[in-house]
Design an enzyme around this catalytic site. Structure first.
Site, PDB file in Angstrom:
ATOM      1  N   CYS A  78      10.046  -7.400   2.648  1.00 24.52           N
ATOM      2  CA  CYS A  78       8.844  -6.594   2.367  1.00 24.52           C
ATOM      3  C   CYS A  78       8.809  -5.457   3.375  1.00 24.52           C
ATOM      4  O   CYS A  78       8.497  -5.685   4.559  1.00 24.52           O
ATOM      5  CB  CYS A  78       7.577  -7.444   2.474  1.00 24.52           C
ATOM      6  N   CYS A 221       5.920   0.430  -2.374  1.00 34.53           N
ATOM      7  CA  CYS A 221       6.824  -0.710  -2.179  1.00 34.53           C
ATOM      8  C   CYS A 221       7.995  -0.218  -1.321  1.00 34.53           C
ATOM      9  O   CYS A 221       8.787   0.620  -1.769  1.00 34.53           O
ATOM     10  CB  CYS A 221       7.311  -1.235  -3.516  1.00 34.53           C
TER      11      CYS A 221
HETATM   12  N1  LIG Z   1       5.808  -4.470  -1.426  1.00 34.91           N
HETATM   13  C1  LIG Z   1       6.979  -4.972  -0.717  1.00 34.91           C
HETATM   14  C2  LIG Z   1       7.963  -5.630  -1.633  1.00 34.91           C
HETATM   15  C3  LIG Z   1       7.633  -7.018  -1.856  1.00 34.91           C
HETATM   16  C4  LIG Z   1       8.694  -7.591  -2.688  1.00 34.91           C
HETATM   17  C5  LIG Z   1       8.174  -8.555  -3.704  1.00 34.91           C
HETATM   18  N2  LIG Z   1       7.454  -7.884  -4.742  1.00 34.91           N
HETATM   19  C6  LIG Z   1       9.332  -9.323  -4.294  1.00 34.91           C
HETATM   20  O1  LIG Z   1      10.475  -8.837  -4.194  1.00 34.91           O
HETATM   21  O2  LIG Z   1       9.079 -10.390  -4.816  1.00 34.91           O
HETATM   22  C7  LIG Z   1       7.670  -3.903   0.068  1.00 34.91           C
HETATM   23  O3  LIG Z   1       6.971  -3.049   0.617  1.00 34.91           O
HETATM   24  O4  LIG Z   1       8.927  -3.961   0.167  1.00 34.91           O
END
Ligand SMILES: N[C@H](CCC[C@H](N)C(=O)O)C(=O)O
Length: 285
Positions: A78, A221
């Protein structure tokens, strides 16, 4: 009584990616999926990911980090959440350099005087088994997803978590919710996938919208931004340093030539702190 009751928490965000931080290093307990889901309710502490800190497994790291999506599923990485816990740890220790470990590997973080946080997110994984995909697709940089061929080929990249990136003429015009939800659960992705729609707005600038595995549409993300930077290089669209602009704002991404690691730089925001209660955990007081 729920062992998580009366534990302190910190609510933060990384470009609007809602992050809950639980520092359990002093007295480690599991965070069951049901507890994550209870806490993430809109009326309680709506978050996209929870960053849970456990005692370090290596003497040179500050913590071992487990990451929970708001549906209770685990993620090995994350990016936005890593920047948040790095800022907290730097504030706590008074040193701007922090090393964490997660299932995806080491996370080498530097908090800058201006508050921006730079994280070495490690090297991307590009093989079909590493993404993972359900079978060998040949070149993972150009994969037509059955039933979604009209979107053109996706680029598959893992940053420790699976990402499918579709380069499209106008990412702002995409049905992120409809397509994202369908593609997240596509049989090509045995562990589901984060789904990104990217458009180039300049030779070194990418516009990005993300539907996240286990969390849905988020304002940013970090791992998707990293994966998109890698995808753009793999497909000859950009150089190795790009600005990826998400609805929540920009991240600076570099896929470093010297060691193949991906560096991500961006802001964090500290919102508030509090203490978990039985009611927040979905239990009677
Ligand atoms: N928001 C996160 C990603 C979380 C990943 C999650 N959604 C998964 O891969 O299950 C980031 O800033 O990288």
């Amino acid at each position: 009584m729920n062992p998580l009751s009366h534990r302190p928490f910190v609510k933060m965000n990384g470009l609007g990616n809602e992050i809950l931080v639980l520092d359990l290093r002093a007295d480690p307990v599991e965070v069951p999926p049901a507890a994550a889901r209870a806490l993430a309710r809109p009326s309680v502490l709506p978050f996209d990911q929870a960053m849970v800190l456990y005692p370090p497994r290596r003497a040179d790291t500050a913590a071992f980090v487990r990451i929970l999506n708001n549906d209770g599923s685990l993620s090995a990485a994350c990016g936005n959440g890593t920047r948040c816990i790095a800022a907290l740890e730097a504030e706590r220790t008074g040193t701007p350099h922090v090393l964490f470990e997660s299932e995806a590997g080491l996370l080498d973080c530097t908090v800058r005087p201006d508050g921006q946080v730079k994280v070495d997110m490690g090297a991307p994984r590009l093989g079909w088994r590493d993404i993972p995909l359900a079978h060998d697709v040949g070149d993972t940089a150009s994969v037509l997803v059955p039933g979604f061929e009209n979107l053109g080929p996706a680029v598959m990249v893992s940053m420790g978590n699976p990402h499918a990136i579709f380069f499209v003429p106008d990412a702002d015009a995409m049905d992120v919710e409809g397509l994202g939800a369908a593609l997240e659960h596509h049989p090509l992705f045995p562990e589901r996938a984060n789904i990104s729609f990217a458009s180039l707005t300049a030779p070194d600038r990418i516009l990005l919208h993300v539907w996240e595995r286990g969390a849905g549409r988020t304002r940013a993300c970090g791992t998707a931004a990293c994966a998109t930077g890698v995808a753009a290089v793999r497909t000859g669209r950009t150089g190795r340093a790009v600005t990826v602009t998400l609805p929540g704002g920009p991240l600076e991404i570099e896929w470093r030539e010297s060691d193949g690691h991906v560096l991500m730089t961006g802001p964090v925001e500290h919102e508030f702190a509090g203490t978990l209660t039985p009611a927040m955990l979905g239990e009677a007081a």
